[in-house]
Design a protein around this motif. Structure first.
Motif, PDB file in Angstrom:
ATOM      1  N   TYR A 143      37.454  44.101  33.371  1.00 21.86           N
ATOM      2  CA  TYR A 143      37.136  44.491  32.003  1.00 21.86           C
ATOM      3  C   TYR A 143      36.790  43.323  31.086  1.00 21.86           C
ATOM      4  O   TYR A 143      36.387  43.556  29.937  1.00 21.86           O
ATOM      5  N   ASP A 144      36.940  42.089  31.551  1.00 23.32           N
ATOM      6  CA  ASP A 144      36.640  40.971  30.647  1.00 23.32           C
ATOM      7  C   ASP A 144      36.089  39.734  31.351  1.00 23.32           C
ATOM      8  O   ASP A 144      36.060  38.655  30.770  1.00 23.32           O
ATOM      9  N   ARG A 145      35.625  39.894  32.586  1.00 24.13           N
ATOM     10  CA  ARG A 145      34.968  38.793  33.277  1.00 24.13           C
ATOM     11  C   ARG A 145      33.755  39.345  34.024  1.00 24.13           C
ATOM     12  O   ARG A 145      33.792  40.476  34.509  1.00 24.13           O
ATOM     13  N   ALA A 178      27.377  36.126  27.284  1.00 25.67           N
ATOM     14  CA  ALA A 178      28.026  34.962  26.684  1.00 25.67           C
ATOM     15  C   ALA A 178      29.205  35.359  25.804  1.00 25.67           C
ATOM     16  O   ALA A 178      30.141  34.575  25.607  1.00 25.67           O
ATOM     17  N   ALA A 179      29.171  36.576  25.281  1.00 26.38           N
ATOM     18  CA  ALA A 179      30.233  37.027  24.377  1.00 26.38           C
ATOM     19  C   ALA A 179      31.458  37.566  25.106  1.00 26.38           C
ATOM     20  O   ALA A 179      32.477  37.844  24.468  1.00 26.38           O
ATOM     21  N   VAL A 180      31.389  37.722  26.429  1.00 25.41           N
ATOM     22  CA  VAL A 180      32.493  38.326  27.181  1.00 25.41           C
ATOM     23  C   VAL A 180      33.664  37.355  27.241  1.00 25.41           C
ATOM     24  O   VAL A 180      33.538  36.240  27.751  1.00 25.41           O
ATOM     25  N   SER A 263      32.923  43.072  25.110  1.00 20.94           N
ATOM     26  CA  SER A 263      33.291  42.508  26.413  1.00 20.94           C
ATOM     27  C   SER A 263      33.500  43.577  27.469  1.00 20.94           C
ATOM     28  O   SER A 263      33.016  43.471  28.602  1.00 20.94           O
ATOM     29  N   MET A 264      34.232  44.612  27.145  1.00 20.54           N
ATOM     30  CA  MET A 264      34.521  45.671  28.113  1.00 20.54           C
ATOM     31  C   MET A 264      33.252  46.434  28.485  1.00 20.54           C
ATOM     32  O   MET A 264      33.009  46.728  29.665  1.00 20.54           O
ATOM     33  N   THR A 268      32.244  45.840  32.499  1.00 24.34           N
ATOM     34  CA  THR A 268      32.346  46.978  33.416  1.00 24.34           C
ATOM     35  C   THR A 268      30.983  47.345  33.989  1.00 24.34           C
ATOM     36  O   THR A 268      30.870  47.658  35.177  1.00 24.34           O
ATOM     37  N   ARG A 269      29.941  47.289  33.165  1.00 24.89           N
ATOM     38  CA  ARG A 269      28.614  47.635  33.663  1.00 24.89           C
ATOM     39  C   ARG A 269      28.093  46.609  34.665  1.00 24.89           C
ATOM     40  O   ARG A 269      27.558  46.968  35.714  1.00 24.89           O
TER      41      ARG A 269
END
Length: 318
Positions: A143-145, A178-180, A263-264, A268-269
């Motif tokens: 969910y965040d990488r 870049a925003a994740v 980020s999520m 996830t996508r």
């Protein structure tokens, strides 16, 4: 199929006739519609590693809280030994729920954005804090990488209808992602984490019903809110704003204030695309799984957001 039903009959202690028909499937499981006497059930057969006991307990507790908050949720049922997860001789896993006659929700219906915003606000308002995954581990990186560039090398060389569009989007991923970032642990609550149109459906009276709670875990309200907006209305800014406004009006705690709140939605996508592309080119994968993955690639690539898209959504939520 007969063997699976025979095993389920024994596990759940059913007498008499049991009839089964094919229901919907997702990335990790197949739903079967069962008629057991006068009762109807949804039997979920999971192909991949199933939820742990701790996750199932967390899911059941959150689903009960959601139901108390006015969210419609199909009830889960244990087997004769009180287990909510049953392992089959074939190496898959079974879970049993009430069958509810469901139909897709129309994203174009005027009331849909407001109904979804209200639903999500109710889920977030009743959600307890959750700093780690149900098993005690850190919040899942799904969910965040996002994948590193080298992880795409093999699938980028594939010869498939989706390969050329994928290669085009790979060139834009560094700027897009870049925003994740990882979420602030202080902001994490229990979230469904999979509220796309296949998992929020309309019941017999038109009420929204939330299904497939297998991904319950920690996330921030703002990030799940942004993800739901893209899942449902990625190409319709008016509907996205309608969902957001209804969520705020219902007292939802999340607010989209900066790029990190996407980020999520992005992670996830992008992670899903990598997983499905690998399945699609895997010669050892079952044909039904490869075919399903190829369809997902063709559907998901065109709706992957752009940098401009994120900026536009951020502006409308302000």
């Amino acid at each position: 199929m007969e063997g699976l039903i025979a095993y389920a009959r024994e596990a759940f202690g059913w007498d008499g006739d049991v009839t089964a028909s094919l229901g919907p499937r997702g990335a990790l499981g197949q739903i079967w519609r069962l008629e057991v006497g006068h009762e109807r059930y949804a039997l979920k057969e999971t192909f991949a590693e199933p939820a742990s006991g701790a996750l199932i307990a967390t899911e059941l507790a959150f689903a009960r809280r959601a139901a108390d908050a006015g969210v419609r949720v199909p009830a889960a049922h244990p087997d004769r030994e009180g287990r909510y997860l049953v392992t089959t001789p074939g190496g898959t896993w079974l879970r049993l729920y009430d069958w509810v006659d469901l139909r897709p929700v129309s994203p174009s219906a005027p009331a849909t954005p407001g109904e979804l915003g209200t639903l999500l606000a109710r889920l977030h308002r009743c959600a307890p804090a959750m700093k780690s995954e149900a098993d005690g581990g850190p919040p899942a990186s799904w969910y965040d990488r996002v994948p590193a560039p080298h992880e795409w090398a093999e699938v980028a060389r594939a010869e498939a209808t989706w390969a050329a569009p994928l290669r085009e989007r790979l060139a834009t991923l560094p700027e897009l992602c870049a925003a994740v970032t990882s979420a602030d642990p202080a902001d994490l609550i229990t979230c469904h984490r999979d509220l796309h149109p296949d998992n929020v459906l309309a019941g017999p009276g038109g009420e929204l019903v939330v299904v497939d709670w297998d991904n319950v875990g920690p996330a921030t309200p703002a990030r799940e809110l942004a993800s739901a907006m893209f899942d449902w209305f990625g190409g319709d800014p008016d509907a996205m704003r309608g969902l957001y406004d209804a969520y705020v009006d219902e007292g939802g705690p999340g607010r989209i204030t900066g790029p990190a709140d996407f980020s999520m939605a992005l992670a996830t996508r992008v992670n899903f695309l990598l997983v499905q592309s690998r399945v699609a080119i895997d010669p050892e994968a079952e044909p039904r799984h490869r075919e399903w993955a190829e369809r997902e690639m063709d559907e998901m690539l065109p709706i992957l957001p752009t940098v401009r898209h994120l900026a536009d959504v951020l502006e409308l939520t302000r």
